[in-house]
Scaffold this motif. Structure first.
Motif, short mmCIF file in Angstrom:
data_model
loop_
_atom_site.label_atom_id
_atom_site.label_comp_id
_atom_site.label_asym_id
_atom_site.label_seq_id
_atom_site.Cartn_x
_atom_site.Cartn_y
_atom_site.Cartn_z
N ALA A 197 0.58 -1.14 0.44
CA ALA A 197 -0.20 0.31 0.01
C ALA A 197 1.10 1.26 -0.41
O ALA A 197 0.69 1.93 -0.63
N LEU B 39 -5.98 5.31 -1.40
CA LEU B 39 -5.57 3.34 -1.79
C LEU B 39 -6.14 3.08 -3.15
O LEU B 39 -6.40 2.06 -3.91
N PHE C 285 -5.53 0.23 -5.82
CA PHE C 285 -5.25 -0.92 -3.89
C PHE C 285 -6.33 -2.05 -3.75
O PHE C 285 -7.02 -0.61 -3.68
#
Ligand code: GLU
Length: 459
Positions: free
Chosen positions: A90, A227, A232
């Motif tokens: 991340a 994110l 992600f």
């Protein structure tokens, strides 16, 4: 329509295993467990053990044991220390996207900046000095051996707003928040990013926690967005949304603040005080809500009325005396089957029924049961009472209701009534001035022992 509608509810309780659970975090665990139960979802236990120095295995075990004692069985357990490569991943995508940046200030420098701002009456927001460094300046710092820590760069143009399950419409101006440090210079993680990463990857739909986390939520909402934007996390677009958030008012003692005592009051201490897990659950389930705290031992019943909309914004007052009252009421409603494995040897159903109304908690059962098994305290009686008790020993007969028979016979033969009739008998038979119903107790004491006690007192 809620953003997480249509998804299976997943809640989590995320303690750091740096100490034992206390009533405050037990309450958070309980509400997350209840929310998952209520919505037919899952409740995860997430061990936030990214700090290897302070996290201890014994606390992990104690957390599991405490939850089990309280009847909250997680549907899964996760550990942050086993997921470090996910946080690295991340971190990499956020870095790539320009959402994390290195900072080189020492703790002293930061403290000084804070003081200067506070001194000018300004909020101590990080000035983003690190963003002004040129590549050469950064290289020079690193050449000096200074490793950076890392901050998450808040998007000052992205207003932060959410509908809080307890607090209602909530918003933050990101410019009024410091870019949070997410990673230390030694590579270790602070709470903020790993938690958001886990909530994404574990499909957490509802984050219910204390209101001390409100500003973390503001930051984390931007982390979720960042994110997802960086590719992600969730596979489908439908899932690319942050969890529902709800922040409950904190728990305070009767004196109005979270006292040290309350902050360390945990299951062991409560067990030592003979508090039943059902009592703690019944109390914590409703404390701080508009519903009355009631001695409801069946958690299914508590779930029926569980509703975040009943949660108030005022601090929830934890009162030991109230817990004891709830506990007593719960004990008084226990059937023999609920407690049979915890009763003194030889104590049967009739014994439990005789003693139950007199105990404030299960710790007092043995004490009352001793009135049956003996030895009992031998009291002093007046000559008149001695004669009366000797007569009682003679009059004792053993049928269905020996107490009824004995007292009627003595009333008849001595003319005594009320206290003069009953009290010396109780005192001689139990060594006490008060206690369980004699009609129930006498058959348990048994004929021979009862006669002996009356005779002894009558001498
Ligand atoms: N480990 C964090 C705490 O105990 C978890 C907070 C959260 O629920 O996200 O405060």
């Amino acid at each position: 329509m809620l953003a997480t509608a249509g998804r299976m509810t997943i809640t989590r309780f995320a303690p750091s295993p740096t100490g034992r659970l206390h009533v405050g975090n037990i309450r958070t665990a309980l509400h997350n467990w209840m929310l998952a139960q209520k919505l037919g979802g899952k409740f995860l236990l997430r061990i936030d053990d990214t700090d290897p120095e302070r996290s201890k295995e014994e606390y992990v075990e104690a957390i599991r044991a405490d939850l089990a004692w309280l009847g909250m069985h997680p549907d899964g357990e996760e550990r942050q220390s086993l997921r470090l490569e996910r946080y690295d991943a991340a971190f990499d995508v956020l870095k790539e996207a320009g959402r994390v940046y290195p900072a080189y200030e020492t703790a002293q420098e930061l403290e000084l900046k804070r003081k200067v701002l506070l001194g000018r009456g300004l909020p101590p927001i990080y000035d983003r000095g690190a963003l002004d460094l040129s590549d050469e300046e950064r290289a020079a710092k690193e050449a000096e051996g200074i490793q950076p820590h890392w901050r998450f760069k808040l998007d000052h143009d992205e207003a932060i707003a959410w509908e809080d399950g307890v607090r209602g419409a909530s918003k933050f101006d990101p410019k009024l928040l410091s870019d949070p440090v997410i990673r230390r210079a030694d590579g270790s993680w602070l709470y903020m990013l790993p938690s958001a990463v886990d909530d994404v990857e574990m499909g957490v739909t509802h984050v219910l926690r204390g209101e001390d986390h409100v500003s973390n939520t503001a930051v984390q909402i931007q982390m979720f967005t960042a994110l997802y934007a960086a590719g992600f996390g969730a596979a489908s677009d439908a899932q690319k949304t942050h969890p529902e958030f709800a922040h409950e008012a904190l728990l305070v003692g009767t004196e109005g603040k979270l006292s040290k005592r309350l902050g360390s009051l945990g299951c062991d201490a409560l067990r030592d005080k003979h508090i039943e897990p059902e009592a703690l659950v019944a109390m914590l389930a409703r404390l701080g809500t508009s519903l009355p705290v009631e001695p409801i031992a069946d958690s299914a019943k508590l779930l029926e009325t569980f509703d975040l909309s009943t949660f108030g914004r005022a601090p929830a007052k934890f009162d030991d005396a109230e817990l004891e009252r709830v506990n007593t009421a719960i004990v008084h409603a226990f059937d023999y089957a609920d407690v049979s494995d915890r009763l003194p040897t030889g104590m049967d159903e009739a014994g439990w029924h005789a003693v139950r109304p007199n105990v404030a908690n299960m710790g007092e059962v043995a004490e009352w049961w001793r009135l049956v098994t003996g030895p009992i305290e031998q009291l002093e009686f007046s000559d008149e009472d001695k004669a009366f008790l000797a007569q009682a020993a003679e009059a004792l007969t053993w049928g269905d209701d020996p107490w009824g028979a004995l007292t009627s016979a003595l009333k008849e033969s001595t003319g005594r009534k009320g206290k003069a009739l009953f009290l010396p008998l109780r005192q001689a038979l139990t060594g006490m001035n008060h206690g369980p119903d004699m009609g129930e107790l006498l058959p348990l004491i048994g004929e021979e022992e009862a006669r002996k006690r009356l005779q002894c007192s009558g001498q």
